[in-house]
Design a protein around this motif. Structure first.
Motif, PDB file in Angstrom:
ATOM      1  N   PRO B  40       0.698  -1.156   0.043  1.00 58.13           N
ATOM      2  CA  PRO B  40      -0.003   0.067   0.098  1.00 58.13           C
ATOM      3  C   PRO B  40       0.769   1.357   0.119  1.00 58.13           C
ATOM      4  CG  PRO B  40      -0.690  -1.678   1.333  1.00 58.13           C
ATOM      5  CD  PRO B  40       0.373  -2.081   1.030  1.00 58.13           C
ATOM      6  N   GLY B  41       0.691   2.089  -0.937  1.00 57.98           N
ATOM      7  CA  GLY B  41       1.290   3.477  -1.051  1.00 57.98           C
ATOM      8  C   GLY B  41       2.743   3.391  -1.550  1.00 57.98           C
ATOM      9  N   GLU B  42       3.111   2.149  -1.950  1.00 52.77           N
ATOM     10  CA  GLU B  42       4.486   1.996  -2.399  1.00 52.77           C
ATOM     11  C   GLU B  42       4.372   1.715  -3.950  1.00 52.77           C
ATOM     12  OE1 GLU B  42       6.108   0.420   1.926  1.00 52.77           O
ATOM     13  OE2 GLU B  42       7.042  -0.476  -0.011  1.00 52.77           O
ATOM     14  N   GLY B  43       5.667   1.639  -4.577  1.00 48.55           N
ATOM     15  CA  GLY B  43       5.830   1.379  -5.745  1.00 48.55           C
ATOM     16  C   GLY B  43       6.125  -0.599  -6.100  1.00 48.55           C
ATOM     17  N   LEU B  44       6.008  -0.697  -7.338  1.00 51.48           N
ATOM     18  CA  LEU B  44       6.142  -2.294  -7.608  1.00 51.48           C
ATOM     19  C   LEU B  44       7.518  -2.785  -7.272  1.00 51.48           C
ATOM     20  CD1 LEU B  44       4.604  -2.490 -11.117  1.00 51.48           C
ATOM     21  CD2 LEU B  44       4.142  -4.018  -9.126  1.00 51.48           C
ATOM     22  N   GLN B  45       7.645  -3.829  -6.515  1.00 50.67           N
ATOM     23  CA  GLN B  45       8.844  -4.282  -6.191  1.00 50.67           C
ATOM     24  C   GLN B  45       8.860  -5.787  -6.781  1.00 50.67           C
ATOM     25  OE1 GLN B  45       9.554  -4.311  -1.843  1.00 50.67           O
ATOM     26  NE2 GLN B  45       8.340  -2.585  -2.003  1.00 50.67           N
ATOM     27  N   LEU B  46      10.128  -6.321  -7.163  1.00 49.89           N
ATOM     28  CA  LEU B  46      10.468  -7.669  -7.514  1.00 49.89           C
ATOM     29  C   LEU B  46      10.439  -8.345  -6.555  1.00 49.89           C
ATOM     30  CD1 LEU B  46      11.091  -9.934  -9.628  1.00 49.89           C
ATOM     31  CD2 LEU B  46      13.317  -9.238  -9.405  1.00 49.89           C
ATOM     32  N   LEU B  47       9.444  -9.582  -6.438  1.00 49.37           N
ATOM     33  CA  LEU B  47       9.381 -10.397  -5.340  1.00 49.37           C
ATOM     34  C   LEU B  47      10.330 -11.479  -5.494  1.00 49.37           C
ATOM     35  CD1 LEU B  47       8.106 -11.433  -2.511  1.00 49.37           C
ATOM     36  CD2 LEU B  47       6.078 -12.283  -3.791  1.00 49.37           C
ATOM     37  N   LEU B  48      10.028 -12.450  -6.531  1.00 49.00           N
ATOM     38  CA  LEU B  48      10.902 -13.487  -6.977  1.00 49.00           C
ATOM     39  C   LEU B  48      10.725 -13.846  -8.420  1.00 49.00           C
ATOM     40  CD1 LEU B  48       8.725 -15.930  -7.440  1.00 49.00           C
ATOM     41  CD2 LEU B  48       8.739 -15.943  -4.857  1.00 49.00           C
ATOM     42  N   LYS B  49      11.720 -14.683  -8.875  1.00 51.59           N
ATOM     43  CA  LYS B  49      11.611 -14.916 -10.376  1.00 51.59           C
ATOM     44  C   LYS B  49      12.135 -16.437 -10.661  1.00 51.59           C
ATOM     45  CE  LYS B  49      16.373 -12.996 -11.218  1.00 51.59           C
ATOM     46  NZ  LYS B  49      17.040 -14.096 -11.707  1.00 51.59           N
ATOM     47  N   ALA B  50      12.152 -16.795 -11.896  1.00 49.10           N
ATOM     48  CA  ALA B  50      12.546 -18.251 -12.105  1.00 49.10           C
ATOM     49  C   ALA B  50      12.766 -18.071 -13.771  1.00 49.10           C
ATOM     50  CB  ALA B  50      11.631 -19.325 -12.063  1.00 49.10           C
ATOM     51  N   THR B  51      13.927 -18.346 -14.236  1.00 49.83           N
ATOM     52  CA  THR B  51      14.105 -18.280 -15.624  1.00 49.83           C
ATOM     53  C   THR B  51      14.038 -19.372 -16.509  1.00 49.83           C
ATOM     54  OG1 THR B  51      16.721 -18.471 -14.946  1.00 49.83           O
ATOM     55  CG2 THR B  51      15.571 -16.216 -15.107  1.00 49.83           C
ATOM     56  N   LYS B  52      14.025 -20.517 -15.891  1.00 56.59           N
ATOM     57  CA  LYS B  52      13.703 -22.012 -16.662  1.00 56.59           C
ATOM     58  C   LYS B  52      12.964 -22.855 -16.072  1.00 56.59           C
ATOM     59  CE  LYS B  52      18.168 -24.062 -15.423  1.00 56.59           C
ATOM     60  NZ  LYS B  52      18.705 -22.961 -14.333  1.00 56.59           N
ATOM     61  N   ALA B  53      12.581 -23.762 -16.928  1.00 53.56           N
ATOM     62  CA  ALA B  53      11.699 -24.792 -16.240  1.00 53.56           C
ATOM     63  C   ALA B  53      12.359 -25.490 -14.969  1.00 53.56           C
ATOM     64  CB  ALA B  53      11.145 -25.940 -17.303  1.00 53.56           C
ATOM     65  N   ASP B  54      11.229 -25.781 -14.182  1.00 55.57           N
ATOM     66  CA  ASP B  54      11.609 -26.535 -12.572  1.00 55.57           C
ATOM     67  C   ASP B  54      12.253 -25.638 -11.691  1.00 55.57           C
ATOM     68  OD1 ASP B  54      12.242 -29.588 -14.671  1.00 55.57           O
ATOM     69  OD2 ASP B  54      10.332 -28.626 -13.687  1.00 55.57           O
ATOM     70  N   ASP B  55      12.701 -24.553 -12.269  1.00 56.43           N
ATOM     71  CA  ASP B  55      13.398 -23.403 -11.226  1.00 56.43           C
ATOM     72  C   ASP B  55      12.222 -23.228 -10.129  1.00 56.43           C
ATOM     73  OD1 ASP B  55      15.569 -21.277 -12.920  1.00 56.43           O
ATOM     74  OD2 ASP B  55      15.762 -23.385 -12.250  1.00 56.43           O
ATOM     75  N   LYS B  56      12.987 -22.769  -8.941  1.00 51.84           N
ATOM     76  CA  LYS B  56      11.910 -22.295  -7.826  1.00 51.84           C
ATOM     77  C   LYS B  56      12.637 -20.956  -7.437  1.00 51.84           C
ATOM     78  CE  LYS B  56      10.476 -25.008  -4.400  1.00 51.84           C
ATOM     79  NZ  LYS B  56      10.388 -25.929  -3.260  1.00 51.84           N
ATOM     80  N   GLY B  57      11.772 -20.163  -7.541  1.00 51.64           N
ATOM     81  CA  GLY B  57      12.065 -18.691  -7.080  1.00 51.64           C
ATOM     82  C   GLY B  57      11.521 -18.671  -5.699  1.00 51.64           C
ATOM     83  N   SER B  58      12.335 -18.031  -4.620  1.00 54.46           N
ATOM     84  CA  SER B  58      11.847 -17.786  -3.293  1.00 54.46           C
ATOM     85  C   SER B  58      12.498 -16.551  -2.717  1.00 54.46           C
ATOM     86  CB  SER B  58      12.467 -18.934  -2.457  1.00 54.46           C
ATOM     87  OG  SER B  58      13.798 -18.934  -2.588  1.00 54.46           O
ATOM     88  N   ASN B  59      11.675 -15.870  -1.797  1.00 53.10           N
ATOM     89  CA  ASN B  59      11.980 -14.751  -1.198  1.00 53.10           C
ATOM     90  C   ASN B  59      11.208 -14.518  -0.159  1.00 53.10           C
ATOM     91  OD1 ASN B  59      13.179 -12.195  -0.520  1.00 53.10           O
ATOM     92  ND2 ASN B  59      12.269 -11.353  -2.363  1.00 53.10           N
ATOM     93  N   LYS B  60      11.515 -13.916   0.899  1.00 50.02           N
ATOM     94  CA  LYS B  60      10.474 -13.503   2.112  1.00 50.02           C
ATOM     95  C   LYS B  60       9.600 -14.551   2.515  1.00 50.02           C
ATOM     96  CE  LYS B  60      10.966  -8.614   1.071  1.00 50.02           C
ATOM     97  NZ  LYS B  60      10.038  -7.384   0.611  1.00 50.02           N
ATOM     98  N   GLY B  61       9.800 -15.729   2.342  1.00 51.17           N
ATOM     99  CA  GLY B  61       8.965 -16.958   2.719  1.00 51.17           C
ATOM    100  C   GLY B  61       8.011 -17.301   1.526  1.00 51.17           C
ATOM    101  N   PHE B  62       8.120 -16.611   0.556  1.00 50.07           N
ATOM    102  CA  PHE B  62       7.196 -16.689  -0.660  1.00 50.07           C
ATOM    103  C   PHE B  62       7.840 -17.903  -1.664  1.00 50.07           C
ATOM    104  CE2 PHE B  62       3.573 -13.978  -0.394  1.00 50.07           C
ATOM    105  CZ  PHE B  62       4.137 -13.106   0.456  1.00 50.07           C
ATOM    106  N   GLU B  63       7.339 -18.558  -2.322  1.00 51.60           N
ATOM    107  CA  GLU B  63       7.878 -19.559  -3.383  1.00 51.60           C
ATOM    108  C   GLU B  63       7.017 -19.707  -4.570  1.00 51.60           C
ATOM    109  OE1 GLU B  63      10.178 -22.615  -0.379  1.00 51.60           O
ATOM    110  OE2 GLU B  63       8.140 -23.553  -1.388  1.00 51.60           O
ATOM    111  N   ALA B  64       7.677 -19.779  -5.556  1.00 53.29           N
ATOM    112  CA  ALA B  64       6.792 -20.124  -6.779  1.00 53.29           C
ATOM    113  C   ALA B  64       7.873 -21.154  -7.794  1.00 53.29           C
ATOM    114  CB  ALA B  64       6.481 -18.953  -7.712  1.00 53.29           C
TER     115      ALA B  64
END
Lengths: 113, 111
Positions: B40-64
């Motif tokens: 709220p009230g802030e700009g967009l920030q990158l949370l996590l990323k994955a660049t190829k199949a089966d990669d898991k991105g994680s940050n601040k307890g979040f995963e994808a």
């Protein structure tokens, strides 16, 4: 600079007037993007500059919108003859590599009255 | 053309609940996938990323995890906090094009 800087942070304009929005990307970033964020519309891509290549203007909603990037750094988004539907937050982002994600500025909130 | 579809919000959870925000994509080739967050009230920030199949991105307890077979990149967190209340955007990127975003999912966490 340390981040992407946008100015002004807020702009209120009368319908029919022209406006210019400015973006200072991170120094050395080769790519610069403009997006528009409207309530319920998410993030809409507008235009993309990459180095010295011709910009990708495919997202500009009408010919009232234009943008330029001078010297591969600062960019200006111009909206001519503003309409109420142009009211939104205009976001600028820069990056050196898309794979590392973009760094976004805080945006310019444009209100057309 | 390329596109990103994410679940409609708002998502309302109690503190310590499990979070899933679904995201699927349509793309030719092999895009990079991202989750961005807007507090709220802030700009967009990158949370996590994955660049190829089966990669898991994680940050601040979040995963994808980048699932090519299901063209998905669902965001998960085992125990959400009030401070996680924000709008979450799924996005994809292919070389030579701009990031394409989903419409965003609003998360509201109550104590």
């Amino acid at each position: 600079g340390a981040g992407v800087s946008q100015s002004p942070s807020n702009k209120v304009t009368e319908k029919g007037k022209d406006v210019e929005l400015r973006c200072d990307p991170i120094s050395g970033h080769t790519a610069l993007y403009w997006y528009r964020q409207s309530l319920g519309q998410g993030l809409e891509f507008l235009i993309y500059f990459q180095g010295n290549s011709a910009p990708d203007k495919s997202g500009l909603p009408s010919d009232r919108f234009s943008a330029e990037r001078t010297g591969g750094s600062v960019s200006t988004l111009t909206i001519q003859r503003t309409q109420q539907e142009d009211s939104a937050v205009y976001l600028c982002a820069s990056t050196n590599s898309g794979d590392y994600g973009y760094t976004f500025g805080s945006g310019t909130r444009l209100t057309v009255v | 053309g390329n596109s990103v579809t994410q679940m409609e919000g708002p998502v309302t959870l109690s503190e310590e609940a499990f979070l899933t925000i679904n995201c699927t994509y349509t793309a030719t080739g092999y895009p990079s996938l991202f989750w961005y967050v807007q507090y709220p009230g802030e700009g967009l920030q990158l949370l996590l990323k994955a660049t190829k199949a089966d990669d898991k991105g994680s940050n601040k307890g979040f995963e994808a995890t980048y699932r090519k077979e299901t063209t998905s990149f669902h965001l998960e967190k085992g125990s959400v906090q009030v401070s996680d209340s924000a709008v979450y955007f799924c996005a994809l990127n292919q070389a030579g094009t701009a990031l394409i975003f989903g419409k965003g999912t609003t998360l509201s966490v109550s104590s």
